[in-house]
Design an enzyme around this catalytic site. Structure first.
Site, PDB file in Angstrom:
ATOM      1  N   SER A  36      36.153  39.890  34.002  1.00 44.80           N
ATOM      2  CA  SER A  36      37.573  40.144  33.702  1.00 44.80           C
ATOM      3  C   SER A  36      38.191  40.516  35.123  1.00 44.80           C
ATOM      4  O   SER A  36      38.384  39.714  36.076  1.00 44.80           O
ATOM      5  CB  SER A  36      37.838  41.527  32.788  1.00 44.80           C
ATOM      6  OG  SER A  36      39.002  41.632  32.339  1.00 44.80           O
ATOM      7  N   HIS A  54      39.153  35.714  31.503  1.00 48.50           N
ATOM      8  CA  HIS A  54      40.004  35.870  30.307  1.00 48.50           C
ATOM      9  C   HIS A  54      41.446  36.369  30.671  1.00 48.50           C
ATOM     10  O   HIS A  54      41.564  36.808  31.658  1.00 48.50           O
ATOM     11  CB  HIS A  54      39.217  36.631  28.999  1.00 48.50           C
ATOM     12  CG  HIS A  54      39.053  38.112  29.387  1.00 48.50           C
ATOM     13  ND1 HIS A  54      38.523  38.873  28.529  1.00 48.50           N
ATOM     14  CD2 HIS A  54      39.555  39.082  30.647  1.00 48.50           C
ATOM     15  CE1 HIS A  54      38.762  40.276  28.919  1.00 48.50           C
ATOM     16  NE2 HIS A  54      39.333  40.107  30.097  1.00 48.50           N
TER      17      HIS A  54
END
Length: 196
Positions: free
Chosen positions: A101, A126
Site C-alpha cells: 500500500s 492498491h
C-alpha cells in the site's frame, strides 16, 4: 524479558570515550533510515525531519531508506514521498520484508536506478481507502471526491516512476496486486533485486 531497542557504542569525532546510543540513532548518523511500521503522522514527521536535517548537514551524501511497512495513512505517506523528491541527496529505497500500500508508494519514490528489493521481499499496490462508517451523506460525498483526487495523484506517480501505461496502473490499483521482488522489478517499482 523484552530487550527493547539495542544500544551500541558510538564515539563522536574528537572524543576519547564512546557513549552508548540506541542503534537507530547510530544508524541515522550513517544516513540509514527505517520505516518499519504503518505510516502515520508521527513516523512520517520523524523521517521528514531526519531527511531535512541530514540534507542540510551534507547535501552530497545519499540517504538510504529501508522499508518494511504494511502501508498506512495516505497524507503522511505523500508528505514523506514529497520530501524524498525535495531533498538534495538521492534517496535510495530498499524493501526488506514487505512494502504494501503506502509502503510501496514510498518505495517507488526512491531515486530511479536506486530502488532495491531484497530477494524474498513482497510488494503490494492498491487504491487508497477511506473510512466511511458512521459518516453523514454530505461528508461521504466530500470524502469520495477527495479519495478520487488522491487516487489520481497516486496513480500518476506510479505511472511516471514505473513507466507503465496509465490504464495498466489504474486497472491494477482496482484490487490488491501482490508482487515478488522480481515481479516488482519487472513492473518498475524497484530497479534491482539484491542477490542471495
Amino acid at each position: 524479558m523484552p530487550i527493547g531497542v539495542p544500544k551500541v557504542p558510538f564515539r563522536s569525532p574528537g572524543e576519547e570515550d564512546a557513549s552508548w546510543v540506541d542503534i537507530y540513532n547510530r544508524l541515522y548518523r550513517e544516513r540509514l533510515l527505517f520505516l518499519g511500521q504503518e505510516v502515520d503522522s508521527e513516523i512520517s514527521n520523524q523521517l521528514i525531519g531526519l531527511m531535512i536535517y541530514l540534507s542540510i548537514e551534507d547535501d552530497t551524501k545519499d540517504l538510504y531508506l529501508f522499508i518494511n511497512s504494511p502501508g498506512g495513512w495516505v497524507i503522511p505517506g505523500v508528505a514523506l514521498y514529497d520530501t524524498m523528491q525535495f531533498v538534495q541527496p538521492d534517496v535510495h529505497t530498499i524493501c526488506m520484508g514487505s512494502a504494501a500500500s503506502m509502503g510501496s508508494f514510498i518505495l517507488v519514490g526512491g531515486e530511479i536506478t536506486k530502488r532495491l528489493a531484497f530477494p524474498h521481499a513482497r510488494v503490494m499496490i492498491h487504491q487508497p481507502a477511506g473510512s466511511f462508517s458512521e459518516v453523514a451523506t454530505g461528508e461521504f460525498i466530500l470524502e469520495v471526491g477527495e479519495l478520487l483526487k488522491l487516487r489520481e495523484t497516486l496513480t500518476r506517480v506510479y505511472v511516471q516512476r514505473t513507466g507503465k501505461p496509465l490504464w495498466v496502473v489504474s486497472e491494477d490499483m482496482e484490487r490488491d496486486v501482490f508482487m515478488s521482488a522480481t515481479e516488482a522489478q519487472a513492473y518498475g517499482i524497484v530497479d534491482l533485486v539484491a542477490v542471495e
